[in-house]
Motif scaffolding. Structure first.
Motif, PDB file in Angstrom:
ATOM      1  N   ASP A  55       0.850  -1.169  -0.031  1.00 42.90           N
ATOM      2  CA  ASP A  55      -0.045  -0.077   0.041  1.00 42.90           C
ATOM      3  C   ASP A  55       0.810   1.325  -0.124  1.00 42.90           C
ATOM      4  O   ASP A  55       1.867   1.345   0.954  1.00 42.90           O
ATOM      5  N   LYS A 113      -6.037   8.310  -8.656  1.00 45.83           N
ATOM      6  CA  LYS A 113      -6.433   8.340  -7.304  1.00 45.83           C
ATOM      7  C   LYS A 113      -4.978   8.631  -6.590  1.00 45.83           C
ATOM      8  O   LYS A 113      -3.991   8.890  -7.015  1.00 45.83           O
ATOM      9  N   GLN A 149      -4.459  -5.657 -12.292  1.00 46.59           N
ATOM     10  CA  GLN A 149      -5.546  -5.126 -11.823  1.00 46.59           C
ATOM     11  C   GLN A 149      -6.373  -4.406 -12.761  1.00 46.59           C
ATOM     12  O   GLN A 149      -5.569  -3.588 -13.588  1.00 46.59           O
ATOM     13  N   PHE A 168      -7.337   0.129 -13.137  1.00 52.02           N
ATOM     14  CA  PHE A 168      -6.312   0.753 -12.105  1.00 52.02           C
ATOM     15  C   PHE A 168      -6.401   2.121 -12.395  1.00 52.02           C
ATOM     16  O   PHE A 168      -6.333   2.809 -13.711  1.00 52.02           O
ATOM     17  N   ASP A 169      -6.433   3.083 -11.724  1.00 53.63           N
ATOM     18  CA  ASP A 169      -6.554   4.332 -11.593  1.00 53.63           C
ATOM     19  C   ASP A 169      -5.482   5.195 -11.237  1.00 53.63           C
ATOM     20  O   ASP A 169      -5.351   5.194  -9.912  1.00 53.63           O
ATOM     21  N   TRP A 170      -4.719   5.774 -12.015  1.00 52.17           N
ATOM     22  CA  TRP A 170      -3.648   6.740 -11.494  1.00 52.17           C
ATOM     23  C   TRP A 170      -3.871   8.113 -11.010  1.00 52.17           C
ATOM     24  O   TRP A 170      -3.168   8.921 -10.384  1.00 52.17           O
ATOM     25  N   ASP A 195      -3.902   7.254  -3.383  1.00 52.96           N
ATOM     26  CA  ASP A 195      -3.282   6.115  -2.804  1.00 52.96           C
ATOM     27  C   ASP A 195      -3.513   4.966  -3.551  1.00 52.96           C
ATOM     28  O   ASP A 195      -4.554   4.862  -4.113  1.00 52.96           O
ATOM     29  N   TYR A 196      -2.271   3.895  -3.685  1.00 50.11           N
ATOM     30  CA  TYR A 196      -2.380   2.732  -4.498  1.00 50.11           C
ATOM     31  C   TYR A 196      -2.291   1.505  -3.950  1.00 50.11           C
ATOM     32  O   TYR A 196      -1.338   1.476  -2.816  1.00 50.11           O
ATOM     33  N   THR A 197      -2.501   0.491  -4.269  1.00 52.84           N
ATOM     34  CA  THR A 197      -2.390  -0.770  -3.835  1.00 52.84           C
ATOM     35  C   THR A 197      -1.860  -1.855  -4.781  1.00 52.84           C
ATOM     36  O   THR A 197      -2.514  -1.575  -5.952  1.00 52.84           O
ATOM     37  N   PHE A 198      -0.732  -2.335  -4.631  1.00 51.40           N
ATOM     38  CA  PHE A 198      -0.215  -3.436  -5.566  1.00 51.40           C
ATOM     39  C   PHE A 198      -0.057  -4.728  -4.774  1.00 51.40           C
ATOM     40  O   PHE A 198       0.340  -4.811  -3.887  1.00 51.40           O
TER      41      PHE A 198
END
Length: 440
Positions: free
Chosen positions: A18, A102, A95, A98-100, A104-107
């Motif tokens: 995260d 945003k 994913q 996936f939305d850049w 915060d990101y989760t991989f």
């Protein structure tokens, strides 16, 4: 930033990373400010481009680049800190949507974990350790070869068995015209030999290439043709004789012994035979050791049973090459490489548990020894230490050479370890017997 791991089973896990805005925003902001200082955009002075325009033009690319760098660095650190022994590389999970945009990101990444296992060097059926010796026939053949090499060629008018006949092979249709010297000992069959015997300089012989020589590979040298063409070649060639010589063998005297081994190192034929046996034993030892290593490797792979994350590795193989593979291609590649991977794991465990690592001093000494051996082949028997150190330094500055020498040295360390810690069935045999046994 937060990193968590879920173990799917003993061989597979998923790592979740995260990344929050605070993790990457300061670095992205700094890079965009640097871009603003140096940006050349028509209508604006250098360093006075509005930040909004810089962000619009470069913001997304910088964001993606910095997040990926942060992701890779944090994942590598996590694997190191957690001391996870992984196979291949982590595979990012796809994913959707996936939305850049945003903040915060989760991989998520799939991991293939190395299996837990023990290596037992005590085999039910011991591996055979071959001791290859030079028999009398081999020694005598070697002596005859030396006598030929240092002997004389005496010109003759007419061909007899055992002569060396120089001439030119021709076949216009195949584009063959090659000057060469034929040793009649290598001509196959009485019928072919009889065509040579009794011939004189200037005579032209008509010969069939099929079964002309004991070994088809002789045709490569004598006809000047490619390797693939030499096998089963069946054409007629003309051979025009230009010179006939009888080979006179060199005497087995002190002069010859000194040429071969240095002054007074060998003084009798008996000593010559012993020296040939010693030299042959050193060469045979290399082949024996290589076979021992091969056989130990096979035996350890067969005995050491453990599971591998097969599906993960096949998926990893699909993505790791220059060109992506299909599932079927990756499965086929995995099946071909599985045995090698198993031995790598076995070997790695043996190296780690028995402190067999290669350090720089070991490598330098090993490289220096190889250099001395090569220099001795060219007659430099006593090079200075400075000369050796300079050559070794040049070699060890090349990473490819370091890798190659490290692998050779580790192979020697492993072989010595196996010899000291495993039981073998020893078997003495001649080289010819060894070849028959290995390739039976």
């Amino acid at each position: 930033m937060n990193i968590t791991r879920e173990n799917i089973d003993e061989l597979n896990a998923v790592v979740k990373v995260d990344i929050a805005k605070d993790d990457y925003a300061p670095k992205v902001e700094k890079i965009l400010k640097d871009y603003r200082k140096n940006a050349n955009i028509p209508g604006f002075r250098k360093g006075h481009v509005p930040m909004g325009m810089v962000k619009k033009q470069y913001g997304k690319a910088v964001l993606v680049d910095e997040v990926n760098k942060l992701l890779q660095e944090s994942l590598n650190n996590y694997l190191t800190e957690e001391k996870l022994d992984v196979l291949g590389n982590p595979i990012p999970k796809e994913q959707e949507n996936f939305d850049w945009d945003k903040e915060d990101y989760t991989f998520e990444f799939e991991l293939g974990l190395s299996p837990e296992f023990d290596v037992d060097l005590e085999l039910k059926k011991p591996v055979t350790k071959y001791n290859i010796v030079a028999d009398e026939e081999m020694v005598n053949n070697q002596i005859e070869s030396i006598q030929k090499q240092y002997g004389k060629l005496i010109s003759k008018d007419e061909v007899e068995e055992g002569d060396v006949v120089a001439g030119t092979f021709k076949n216009e249709e195949e584009g063959i015209e090659k000057e060469t010297s034929v040793e009649l000992e290598k001509v196959k069959g009485k019928r072919n030999l009889n065509k040579f015997v009794g011939s004189k300089v200037g005579d032209t012989l008509k010969l069939k290439t099929k079964n002309l020589f004991e070994d088809d590979h002789e045709l490569i040298q004598h006809l000047g043709i490619e390797h693939d063409k030499a096998h089963d070649l069946d054409i007629e060639v003309e051979f025009t004789i230009s010179e006939i010589n009888k080979r006179e063998l060199a005497d087995l005297d002190q002069e010859l012994f000194d040429k071969l081994f240095g002054k007074d190192q060998v003084k009798t034929v008996t000593e010559l035979k012993e020296k040939i046996k010693e030299d042959a034993a050193k060469q045979f030892e290399q082949q024996s050791d290589q076979q021992l290593m091969n056989d130990v490797t096979e035996a350890l792979i067969e005995k050491t049973d453990f599971e591998l994350p097969k599906e993960f590795l096949q998926k990893w193989i699909q993505t790791v090459g220059e060109k992506p593979m299909t599932e079927e291609e990756a499965k086929e590649e995995y099946e071909k490489s599985e045995k090698g991977l198993r031995y790598q794991l076995i070997e790695g465990k043996i190296i780690k548990e028995n402190n067999l690592e290669v350090n720089f001093e070991d490598l330098k000494a090993f490289a220096t020894d190889k250099i001395k051996q090569q220099m001795a082949q060219f007659g430099q028997m006593d090079p200075s230490q400075k000369e050796l150190d300079d050559i070794a330094a040049r070699i060890l500055s090349n990473q490819d050479e370091v890798k190659r020498l490290s692998e050779q040295l580790m192979n020697e360390k492993l072989l010595e370890f196996y010899k000291e810690n495993m039981k073998f069935d020893e078997k003495e045999l001649t080289y010819e017997e060894f070849v028959k046994e290995i390739y039976k």
